[in-house]
Design a protein around this motif. Structure first.
Motif, PDB file in Angstrom:
ATOM      1  N   LYS A 102       0.824  -1.212   0.000  1.00 53.10           N
ATOM      2  CA  LYS A 102       0.000   0.000   0.000  1.00 53.10           C
ATOM      3  C   LYS A 102       0.858   1.261   0.000  1.00 53.10           C
ATOM      4  N   ASP A 103       1.992   1.214   0.707  1.00 50.15           N
ATOM      5  CA  ASP A 103       2.890   2.374   0.722  1.00 50.15           C
ATOM      6  C   ASP A 103       3.386   2.697  -0.681  1.00 50.15           C
ATOM      7  N   PHE A 104       3.831   1.672  -1.405  1.00 47.37           N
ATOM      8  CA  PHE A 104       4.378   1.915  -2.737  1.00 47.37           C
ATOM      9  C   PHE A 104       3.288   2.289  -3.739  1.00 47.37           C
ATOM     10  N   SER A 115      -1.513   6.248   3.782  1.00 48.32           N
ATOM     11  CA  SER A 115      -1.544   6.307   2.319  1.00 48.32           C
ATOM     12  C   SER A 115      -1.429   7.747   1.831  1.00 48.32           C
ATOM     13  N   VAL A 116      -2.108   8.662   2.500  1.00 46.72           N
ATOM     14  CA  VAL A 116      -2.013  10.072   2.122  1.00 46.72           C
ATOM     15  C   VAL A 116      -0.593  10.591   2.336  1.00 46.72           C
ATOM     16  N   GLU A 117       0.038  10.170   3.420  1.00 48.08           N
ATOM     17  CA  GLU A 117       1.408  10.599   3.697  1.00 48.08           C
ATOM     18  C   GLU A 117       2.357  10.161   2.578  1.00 48.08           C
ATOM     19  N   TYR A 118       2.260   8.917   2.158  1.00 48.15           N
ATOM     20  CA  TYR A 118       3.161   8.425   1.114  1.00 48.15           C
ATOM     21  C   TYR A 118       2.801   9.012  -0.253  1.00 48.15           C
ATOM     22  N   LYS A 175      -8.388   1.320   9.909  1.00 48.61           N
ATOM     23  CA  LYS A 175      -8.613   1.908   8.598  1.00 48.61           C
ATOM     24  C   LYS A 175      -8.241   3.388   8.573  1.00 48.61           C
ATOM     25  N   SER A 176      -8.449   4.078   9.688  1.00 45.06           N
ATOM     26  CA  SER A 176      -8.073   5.490   9.739  1.00 45.06           C
ATOM     27  C   SER A 176      -6.557   5.647   9.638  1.00 45.06           C
ATOM     28  N   GLN A 177      -5.807   4.783  10.321  1.00 47.64           N
ATOM     29  CA  GLN A 177      -4.350   4.830  10.238  1.00 47.64           C
ATOM     30  C   GLN A 177      -3.857   4.492   8.837  1.00 47.64           C
ATOM     31  N   THR A 178      -4.499   3.503   8.215  1.00 51.23           N
ATOM     32  CA  THR A 178      -4.125   3.129   6.850  1.00 51.23           C
ATOM     33  C   THR A 178      -4.385   4.273   5.883  1.00 51.23           C
TER      34      THR A 178
END
Length: 407
Positions: free
Chosen positions: A280-282, A386-389, A379-382
């Motif tokens: 998900k990060d990539f 995702s927005v951060e990356y 889900k909030s952390q995910t």
């Protein structure tokens, strides 16, 4: 006489057997099948059950080799193999791959980011599909001999296939292929470059055995998958990315939607692992790059007529000047990236804290998820991660404009 080109050799042999276009088309169809399998539990769970006994048998049969190699452990070798393993980690790629954008090789940087994303998506997805145990988890005797996992989150993932081998083949193989194709490697040095790639992959593979992270079957599976992805990428996969992603920046939202949907196309493992998190990060970074190219009108297209700072560095008569230019570009680019990472991390922490204080939860099982481990996020952390990356991907493309302006 022309030197032997290992990566081109793979593609040429496959191309002569059934045509480069067919190799590319077969690769696309295989990837579509993988996405479908990863998306539906009614497919991957029966597949996992059918292959479970075979996987366990191969792991147990390979324990003897791993335990024999463990007898030669010493602090120096431990440090060496643990350090080399860090060069094939998601954290390393996030800091290393942007360098090519700052060196003026935006096309190479984009292709490597998407190739690493593809490698992580396939490799980590297969890990969570087969759920094959690591050697130290295969038996109590192996745990006693090998000890606990030595590499943090990596030890919490499943074993088959070895994504270290998959990613190492992809990164080193395509990087050397691109440099040779662009004429940045002298003809007399081509054989040495590919020899160094083969040696480095062998060191990474041996290190995984030495550290007790994999058995031979994991390494063989990783090698076959890595060679397949590299062949597909060299036979036309990279150009396909150029055509659909980098050349189509006027409307990036279909590509971004696809990258977001792929985050949900991942097998659910038998126990929580961090494998899906790296994928998900990539995928988020790729989405950020796509949005950044649209917002900043950046078009990373390889141009043989205009030498990049990296190409100038390869020329003996311009090495000194190019080295100074690259150092300046690296310092500016890394400052922008780290500054952005710090800011979005602070903003993400503030958002999560606000959600917690106002009791706005995306998941009703927050406490249960925390008990399962840090890598199993709500889900909030995910979403925040995702927005951060994605912001990091946007920052990389934005740094290109800053560097061009300063130049």
């Amino acid at each position: 006489m022309q030197q032997f080109n290992m990566v081109d050799g793979i593609s040429v042999v496959a191309g002569r057997l059934c045509g480069n276009h067919l190799v590319h088309d077969c690769g696309v169809m295989a990837l579509l099948c993988i996405i479908i399998i990863f998306s539906f539990s009614s497919i991957y769970i029966p597949l996992r059950k059918k292959t479970r006994s075979w996987m366990l048998c191969r792991v147990h049969s390979g324990l003897q080799t791993v335990e024999a190699i463990a007898a030669y452990r010493n602090p120096s070798l431990n440090y060496f193999f643990e350090t080399t393993a860090l060069t094939v980690s998601a954290e390393f790629y996030i800091l290393f791959l942007p360098i090519f954008f700052w060196m003026g090789e935006e096309a190479l940087g984009m292709r490597l980011v998407f190739l690493m994303t593809l490698s992580l998506y396939v490799g980590n997805g297969l890990k969570d599909l087969f759920c094959s145990p690591r050697p130290f988890n295969a038996s109590s005797k192996a745990m006693q001999i090998l000890g606990p996992p030595r590499q943090g989150y990596s030890g919490q993932e499943f074993g088959f296939p070895s994504t270290h081998v998959v990613n190492c083949l992809g990164l080193c193989g395509y990087l050397s292929h691109y440099l040779v194709e662009r004429g940045m490697v002298a003809q007399a040095w081509i054989a040495y470059v590919y020899g160094a790639v083969a040696l480095w992959v062998a060191i990474i593979a041996l290190g995984r055995l030495y550290l007790g992270m994999h058995t031979v079957v994991d390494l063989v599976g990783g090698g076959l998958i890595g060679c397949s992805l590299l062949s597909f990428w060299c036979a036309g996969g990279a150009l396909h990315v150029d055509a659909w992603f980098t050349h189509n920046t006027h409307n990036p939202f279909p590509q971004v939607v696809l990258l977001v949907l792929l985050q949900f196309a991942h097998p659910i493992p038998t126990q929580p692992t961090p494998s899906a998190k790296w994928v998900k990060d990539f995928l988020s970074v790729c989405a950020g790059l796509q949005l950044g190219m649209h917002f900043f009108s950046v078009h990373p297209i390889a141009s043989p007529e205009e030498p990049s700072p990296l190409m100038l560095l390869m020329m003996a008569d311009t090495t000194a000047l190019a080295s100074l230019t690259l150092i300046n570009r690296f310092v500016v680019g890394m400052s922008i990236l780290l500054g952005t990472k710090t800011l979005v991390k602070l903003a993400g922490g503030f958002v999560l804290k606000a959600l917690e204080l106002t009791r706005v939860k995306f998941s009703p099982n927050q406490n249960k998820l925390k008990e399962n481990g840090e890598h199993h996020m709500t889900k909030s952390q995910t979403l925040v991660r995702s927005v951060e990356y994605s912001c990091l991907g946007i920052a990389v493309t934005g740094s290109i404009l800053v560097l061009n302006f300063l130049q």
